[in-house]
Every structure is written in C-alpha cells, then in structure tokens.
Design a protein around this motif. Structure first.
Motif, mmCIF file in Angstrom:
data_model
loop_
_atom_site.group_PDB
_atom_site.id
_atom_site.type_symbol
_atom_site.label_atom_id
_atom_site.label_comp_id
_atom_site.label_asym_id
_atom_site.label_seq_id
_atom_site.Cartn_x
_atom_site.Cartn_y
_atom_site.Cartn_z
ATOM 1 N N GLY A 102 13.887 -6.750 12.509
ATOM 2 C CA GLY A 102 14.805 -5.926 11.851
ATOM 3 C C GLY A 102 14.989 -5.857 10.198
ATOM 4 N N HIS A 103 13.972 -6.757 9.629
ATOM 5 C CA HIS A 103 13.936 -6.733 8.285
ATOM 6 C C HIS A 103 12.904 -5.930 7.664
ATOM 7 C CE1 HIS A 103 15.779 -11.291 7.573
ATOM 8 N NE2 HIS A 103 15.920 -10.805 9.001
ATOM 9 N N LEU A 104 13.474 -5.264 6.430
ATOM 10 C CA LEU A 104 12.618 -4.372 5.771
ATOM 11 C C LEU A 104 11.193 -4.897 4.984
ATOM 12 C CD1 LEU A 104 12.045 -1.311 4.973
ATOM 13 C CD2 LEU A 104 13.829 -1.767 3.044
ATOM 14 N N LYS A 105 10.154 -4.266 5.432
ATOM 15 C CA LYS A 105 8.976 -4.824 4.369
ATOM 16 C C LYS A 105 8.576 -3.807 3.533
ATOM 17 C CE LYS A 105 4.707 -7.168 5.104
ATOM 18 N NZ LYS A 105 3.650 -7.529 6.276
ATOM 19 N N ILE A 106 8.344 -4.011 2.035
ATOM 20 C CA ILE A 106 8.045 -3.047 1.318
ATOM 21 C C ILE A 106 6.489 -3.207 1.168
ATOM 22 C CG2 ILE A 106 8.104 -2.020 -1.219
ATOM 23 C CD1 ILE A 106 10.826 -2.042 0.362
ATOM 24 N N LEU A 117 -0.308 4.157 -4.143
ATOM 25 C CA LEU A 117 -1.189 4.151 -2.933
ATOM 26 C C LEU A 117 -2.429 4.721 -3.226
ATOM 27 C CD1 LEU A 117 1.249 4.976 0.154
ATOM 28 C CD2 LEU A 117 0.074 2.716 -0.568
ATOM 29 N N ILE A 118 -3.247 4.077 -2.752
ATOM 30 C CA ILE A 118 -4.755 4.485 -3.330
ATOM 31 C C ILE A 118 -5.330 5.024 -2.188
ATOM 32 C CG2 ILE A 118 -7.013 3.418 -3.747
ATOM 33 C CD1 ILE A 118 -5.664 1.142 -5.643
ATOM 34 N N ILE A 119 -6.213 6.089 -2.236
ATOM 35 C CA ILE A 119 -7.055 6.431 -1.164
ATOM 36 C C ILE A 119 -8.398 6.688 -1.584
ATOM 37 C CG2 ILE A 119 -7.390 8.543 0.500
ATOM 38 C CD1 ILE A 119 -4.549 9.266 0.223
ATOM 39 N N ASN A 169 -6.885 4.166 3.341
ATOM 40 C CA ASN A 169 -5.782 3.944 2.518
ATOM 41 C C ASN A 169 -5.488 2.574 1.935
ATOM 42 O OD1 ASN A 169 -4.984 6.628 2.883
ATOM 43 N ND2 ASN A 169 -3.874 6.298 4.565
ATOM 44 N N ILE A 170 -5.320 2.321 0.800
ATOM 45 C CA ILE A 170 -4.898 0.900 0.354
ATOM 46 C C ILE A 170 -3.919 0.646 -0.388
ATOM 47 C CG2 ILE A 170 -6.098 -0.898 -1.057
ATOM 48 C CD1 ILE A 170 -8.972 0.273 -0.502
ATOM 49 N N ALA A 171 -2.914 -0.124 -0.113
ATOM 50 C CA ALA A 171 -1.819 -0.776 -0.688
ATOM 51 C C ALA A 171 -2.229 -1.746 -1.918
ATOM 52 C CB ALA A 171 -0.836 -1.294 0.164
ATOM 53 N N PRO A 172 -2.328 -1.298 -3.117
ATOM 54 C CA PRO A 172 -2.761 -2.479 -4.200
ATOM 55 C C PRO A 172 -1.792 -3.372 -4.539
ATOM 56 C CG PRO A 172 -1.944 -0.210 -5.067
ATOM 57 C CD PRO A 172 -1.818 -0.010 -3.562
ATOM 58 N N GLN A 173 -0.511 -3.206 -4.035
ATOM 59 C CA GLN A 173 0.552 -4.176 -4.161
ATOM 60 C C GLN A 173 0.188 -5.538 -3.653
ATOM 61 O OE1 GLN A 173 4.901 -4.376 -2.637
ATOM 62 N NE2 GLN A 173 4.884 -3.358 -4.443
#
Length: 611
Positions: free
Chosen positions: A461-465, A472-474, A480-484
C-alpha cells in the motif's frame, strides 16, 4: 466542544498558549545561538501584524518577500498572514525581470527586501512595479541604493517597522487577537509561484485551510514520534513549499526551530545546533554520500576492507529487521561492532542527536537510504507538490519501505489513472492557479488534482513514483523508459552529479553528464592536468572522460539493453541556479539543460553508438 482551528493564526495562538515559556525560534548571533520563547515569539508576530495593518494590509492584500531563508522571513510571513494579508514568496536567486513578473502578476503592494544586493535587482525594475507603496529592508543597505528608491515609496528598516507595530499595538491591544479570531479557513494565505521550467511560473493559491489541514495530516502520521522535545535546523528555501511547510511545523509540534546561517555553513551548524530532525532535499544526501565514498576511496586498503565489511554487515542486519526477522546473537554483536567501528563517526557528524531525516522535493536513491540507515540516520521519504501544499504521502516512522514515498496521510486520497498518472484529493490542495482558469481546469477535475507524476502502489500500500509524465521516454522502437530510475543509478557513481537522460523518439539513450569540481579536486596528478581548477579543463580531460565512461558502464551492466546509455557528453559548466540548470530546491531543470546543449545531443545521434 473545542472550536476547530482553521487558520495559521489560530494555530499560532494555540501553540503560544500551550508552550509560552518553551524555546521557540533560534538563530546564530556570531558563533552563539540565541533563542526566544513562544511568548516572545508572539510579541514579534503581533508587532509585525500590526505594522502591516498600519501599512495598509487588509484582508486579501498581497505582500511579497524577497530574501534568503532567515528568521525575519518567517516572522514577516506569520505577520502578514495574521494581519489577514497574503504572502507572496520570491526566490532570492531570481532576476529583476522575474521579480517584476511575480510582483505585478500577484498584485502585490508591499515588498520585503533582505539586503543591498537584492535591492539593486529591485531598483532596476522599480519604475515598472505598479502599485508598490511600501518597502521593508531587513538589513542595512548602502546610502546610494536607498537614495535611488522612488520618493513615493514609504521605506522602513526592519527595526523601524517593528516599532511602528509596537505603537499600533499600544493604541489597540485587542486588535491582533480579535482579527485572528475573525479569520476563516477559506481566506487566501499565500500564493506560491512554481519555479516554471517552461513558460511563465504559475501562482498556486493556498488557503489557510490548505495549510492547517496539511499540518493536521502530518500530525496524524507523525504525532506519536515528533514532539516539543525535538529541534530542527532550518535551511531550506522558504520560497519553496517544502521549506515553507517546515517553517510551520513548530506550530503543530511545539519544537525548537533554529535557523541555519545558510547552506555553506550547514555542516558547522549541524555540529552547533545538534538537531533531532533535519529536513532536506535529496541533493544534500547525495553530496554527503559522495563525500563519504570519496574519503573511503582515498583510504588505505585495510580501511577500505573494514568499511566494506561494516557496510555489508549492517546492511544485512537492517535487511533482516525490515523483513521482520530476528538477527542471531552473533549478527547482533557484529552489527554493534560495525557501527561503533565505522558508522558511529558518520552519525556524529550530524551533531549526534538526529532521530530522523525527512526528505522531499525529489526522489532519493534506495542505496543512499540504506547506507545512512547503517549510521542510524533514518530517512523518512515523502511526496508532495506545491499544489498539494507539500506532503501528501510519507513513510511512517515505524516502517519505511525504501524506494517508495509512503502512504497517503490524513485526509489525502490517491488513485492511479489508466495511464498511470497519480491523482490526489484532499482539503490541502491549491484553490486555483492565480489568474489562470485554463491551467486550473486542466489540473483539477471533479475534485481530483492531476499531479503529472506517474506511479503505482506496492502490495504493502505504499506509493512508488516512477517518473514525471512529461519526462517519460518512448524510443523509436516503441520502448517505454522511465529516465528517473537510470538517473538515480548514475548519481550513485563517484564522478557523476547531474545526469540527464535523452532518447525520446530515438533509437537509443544518451546522456548529458553534469559534474562537480570537488569530485576531481585531488586528482591533478592522477589525471596529468595542472589546470583542473578550470571547469572546462576538467570536462574535456580525456581521463575524466574515461572515468565517466567507466561509471556509465557500471550502471549499464544492471540495465536492460534498451535502457543502457550508449553515448554521453560532459557538460563543461556547473549546474547552478544562476544559469538555470537547477531550481532553488536543487532539482535539475532538464528542459533548460537540453535546450542549452541541443547541438551536442544532435552530434551524439549523428555518430555510431557504442553497443
């Protein structure tokens, strides 16, 4: 039945009543720390509120503050809000044109200015500051600067302004408290302008209810762990919502709030103040981690081996505890030995009393959270935006899950849209974007605020960003890539400070790499370059290039092929607020960096990539 406290002023009076003779606010006077009690705190705020009233502040009147973080910033803020005015924070790093925009857009009439340096910025644009009637100067300014202030502007020093308020209080001693009692939660308390990575900044309108509900939400999740015995060291920018919220937490918890002499003095101030709570942005923790690792790297082989053993031992120990497993007696003894031998020294660097670090403003790498926990430095990570009046989720003190930003606090509701965007509902939300109904309608729909962040809930139940929606990179191959995630991994490397991942609509990823001088300060002999005091010389040094390439290779080996960085360019200048590469809260302004080095990005895609 006790009346609900629905304004900042009502919370303030309630806290003064509960804690009259406790120490409230501290500041450095030379090398000494001076404190005032909550009772004297009230006297200062009352004088300022009455002075603002005398200067024409009535319900809804805007007062702008242009200053670094200091006690007078906070005092003026409370004075404005208890006079039923509206505080307009302006970052001290802003240019004259940016100051002019916010002052005019917010319809401010009064300007609080810290010092001569900031006054000179104002003087360049004062002819365009329509409606400016009063100016309050916190520090002494030069005679020449003061003489340039337009004659139709009433000018006070801070002491003169306090005296004005004292005289008004003597004439009408009941007005201050009666005015606060008459306030309602739906009155506007502040308009905070976002730092605006693109276009003009937006004014986030926050009511008194927004602040008081936020404080109550924080109390509900931390109330059993934070109390009047705590002490904070306050250094975050008060113009930023995180720092602003921190400056109000004492109203809820009744603790001591000591103002730092500034980020350049932070380490020394920690030793002097000995805080039990420290709120910070991830960049500070990243710098601390990098400095410790540099010192380890420079040590002897024996010291390196001891450090590695201690880190591994304590990481294993805390991992067991986090999984509700009991370490064996041997593991307990080994953990104590590892802590006393190595990590106790790290703990003591922060004054020796810290119970919790509270991190916000940007994500922090899991490895750093686990590393500092080995030193009994617990990082509580939370999540919030200016529009949510900062914290809307937090990891509870009794159970942190690194890599998440915790659970919704208080009245906060969160749901995930079909495209992964985080939607938030709470009474602690912006009312609107000032004079921008289009942006308001776009961001708030049926009571839900569309955050622009992508995330998910863990099984606990914890939020993950995951990332910012716009970041977001496509790739051209449809990945689909999350650069963070990749950027956080790169920041853990020894020589990389500010990575910016590129690759939208491209075949592969590249990176702009920001570095810091201090990472190479002791490497002149190793790098064969006596000009390393020059930033461009470091960035163009062939051996520095090889070191960065090695750091990137270390990260690439733990990534899927389509996530790996194939080419990179070392940015030959520092990432600073002045050049617009980072915000005042030290977050990278990706669009600014990309725009400045678009030519180098194009070159990285015009040559064959390294597979």
């Amino acid at each position: 039945m006790t009346k609900k406290l629905e304004t900042v002023g009502q919370l303030f009076l309630d806290r003064v009543h509960k804690s009259s003779f406790h120490q409230a606010v501290g500041h450095f006077d030379g090398s000494q720390i001076r404190y005032i009690t909550y009772r004297d705190y009230k006297k200062v705020i009352q004088s300022l509120a009455m002075a603002f009233k005398e200067a024409g502040v009535i319900s809804g009147q805007k007062v702008a503050i242009l200053s670094n973080t200091r006690k007078e910033w906070h005092y003026c803020d409370l004075g404005i809000m208890t006079a039923r005015g509206v505080t307009i924070p302006i970052y001290h790093t802003y240019t004259g044109e940016e100051i002019k925009y916010i002052f005019k857009h917010s319809d401010s009439k009064i300007l609080v200015v810290e010092n001569d340096e900031l006054l000179k910025k104002v003087l360049k644009v004062q002819g365009e500051l329509d409606g400016l009637t009063h100016m309050i100067l916190l520090d002494q300014v030069s005679t020449s600067s003061r003489e340039q202030i337009k004659s139709d502007i009433t000018v006070y020093t801070f002491d003169e302004f306090l005296k004005l308020g004292d005289q008004a209080s003597e004439k009408d001693p009941e007005f201050f408290q009666n005015n606060i009692k008459a306030q309602t939660g739906d009155e506007v308390a502040s308009i905070i302008y976002t730092s605006g990575t693109t276009g003009e900044p937006k004014g986030v309108v926050i009511t008194h209810e927004g602040f008081t509900v936020m404080l109550e939400n924080v109390r509900q999740i931390f109330g059993g762990s934070l109390n009047e015995k705590d002490r904070t060291l306050t250094w975050l920018p008060l113009s930023h919502v995180f720092g602003r919220c921190e400056s109000m937490f004492n109203l809820m918890f009744g603790w001591e709030m000591v103002f730092s002499r500034g980020i350049d003095h932070l380490i020394d101030d920690l030793a002097e103040v000995k805080p039990t709570i420290l709120m910070s942005v991830p960049r500070i923790f990243e710098k601390i981690y990098a400095k410790i690792m540099d010192q380890v790297e420079a040590g002897s082989p024996v010291k390196k081996a001891i450090f590695k053993w201690a880190d591994k031992t304590l990481t294993h120990y805390h991992d067991k505890l986090s999984r509700d497993l009991s370490p064996s007696p041997v593991e307990v003894l080994q953990a104590k030995a590892a802590y006393n031998l190595v990590f106790k020294k790290i703990y003591n660097r922060f004054g020796g009393r810290v119970r919790y670090f509270i991190s916000g403003g940007a994500p922090i790498a899991v490895e750093i959270i686990k590393f500092l926990k080995n030193a009994n430095l617990i990082i509580i990570e939370g999540y919030g935006l200016t529009e949510t009046v900062a914290p809307c989720t937090a990891n509870p003190t009794e159970k942190q899950i690194p890599g998440t930003v915790g659970i919704p606090i208080g009245d906060v509701e969160i749901k995930i849209a079909d495209d992964g965007e985080i939607l938030i509902k709470s009474k602690a939300l912006l009312r609107e974007y000032y004079k921008n109904p289009e942006a308001t309608a776009e961001s708030i729909k049926e009571g839900w605020f569309y955050s622009g962040d992508i995330g998910e809930f863990t099984p606990e139940g914890h939020l993950k960003i995951t990332d910012r929606k716009k970041d977001l990179i496509i790739t051209s191959g449809g990945k689909n890539i999350a650069p963070q995630k990749i950027e956080n991994m790169l920041k853990l490397q020894r020589h990389i400070s500010h990575p910016v991942i590129i690759g939208d609509r491209q075949k592969y990823l590249t990176a702009l790499i920001g570095i810091e001088k201090e990472s190479f300060a002791q490497m002149e002999e190793e790098l064969g370059d006596k000009t390393l005091g020059d930033f461009k010389a470091i960035a163009t040094n062939a051996k520095v290039h090889d070191l960065i390439e090695s750091d990137i290779a270390n990260v690439n080996k733990d990534l899927a092929s389509f996530e790996t960085v194939k080419n990179f360019y070392i940015v030959p200048e520092e990432f600073t607020v002045d050049n617009g590469f980072v915000t005042p809260s030290l977050k990278v302004r990706k669009k600014n960096v990309i725009k400045a080095y678009q030519g180098e990005i194009d070159k990285m895609y015009s040559v064959p990539s390294k597979s």
